[in-house]
Write an enzyme that holds these catalytic residues in place. Structure first.
Site, PDB file in Angstrom:
ATOM      1  N   SER A 138       0.814  -1.219   0.000  1.00  0.00           N
ATOM      2  CA  SER A 138       0.000   0.000   0.000  1.00  0.00           C
ATOM      3  C   SER A 138       0.845   1.265   0.000  1.00  0.00           C
ATOM      4  O   SER A 138       0.471   2.274  -0.613  1.00  0.00           O
ATOM      5  CB  SER A 138      -0.971   0.000   1.186  1.00  0.00           C
ATOM      6  N   HIS A 184       1.132   4.799   4.385  1.00  0.00           N
ATOM      7  CA  HIS A 184       0.388   5.492   3.334  1.00  0.00           C
ATOM      8  C   HIS A 184       0.927   6.905   3.137  1.00  0.00           C
ATOM      9  O   HIS A 184       1.164   7.345   2.008  1.00  0.00           O
ATOM     10  CB  HIS A 184      -1.098   5.556   3.691  1.00  0.00           C
TER      11      HIS A 184
END
Length: 228
Positions: A138, A184
């Site tokens: 991610s 992230h």
């Protein structure tokens, strides 16, 4: 900025009867990363040692720095893998043909590393976060979205839908347990920076220099954290 082809065509040609079907280049690096992640996931189901070798945690990174990248090919479960690979395919096939294979590879690798550098930077050496394990692509995927945003801005495209998508996913990282918002944020910032630098010049030497500078910054941050 005009040196790059627009990944989202502005509209159809004036004469639809003479329209030629344009075939995008095959995103081989994107496909290769997806295949590798699937292979690592399957291998991890057979050999648990594979996961324990690649998984990242701040306390492991100092002596085994390869984990900063290796953990990006691990996934916690089937749906974690599917979600990340689907997102990777969507954005990868859009920007890999624009940046080219080696720029795209550097973008992905540095974004993945930056995600774990952010995990390290926000971890408390005296708390549980120092021993918390992190896996998944991610951070790298957020880096690709960051680069797509930089590319779209450079081409004067409407970035509102992309901003909404990024905002929703960033918020989820803060409110849903088990999601590393640090990864992230780190990946996104690295992708924004690298994408911006790549769109400023198409020259190979300039892009190589930008890549090296970002890598040195990440290495410097990591060295400083472990040294203090």
């Amino acid at each position: 900025m005009s040196e790059y082809p627009d990944p989202v065509p502005a509209g159809p040609p004036p004469d639809p009867d003479r329209r030629r079907r344009l075939k995008r280049p095959t995103p081989y690096v994107t496909i290769g990363i997806i295949v590798l992640c699937i292979g690592v996931y399957g291998g991890g189901r057979l050999w648990s040692e594979l996961e324990s070798t690649l998984i990242f945690a701040p306390w492991l990174g100092e002596d085994q720095p390869y984990r900063f990248l290796g953990s990006a090919f691990l996934h916690a479960d089937f749906w974690h893998l599917i979600f990340n690979m689907y997102a990777l395919w969507l954005v990868g096939q859009a920007i890999e043909p624009v940046f080219g294979w080696w720029r795209f590879t550097c973008l992905y690798v540095l974004s993945a590393i930056a995600g774990n550098v952010a995990v390290l930077a926000f971890a408390d050496p005296t708390g549980a976060s120092w021993a918390t394990f992190v896996v998944g692509a991610s951070g790298a995927v957020f880096g690709l979205f960051g680069a797509l945003f930089a590319l779209s801005k450079g081409l004067s495209r409407d970035t509102t839908p992309l901003l909404v998508l990024l905002g929703i996913n960033l918020i989820l990282g803060f409110v849903v347990d088990g999601i590393s918002w640090q990864s992230h944020v780190g990946g996104l910032l690295a992708g924004l920076l690298i994408g911006y630098l790549y769109t400023k010049s198409r020259r190979t030497w300039a892009n190589v220099l930008a890549t090296v500078l970002v890598a040195l910054v990440l290495a410097g941050i990591t060295f400083y954290i472990y040294a203090t």
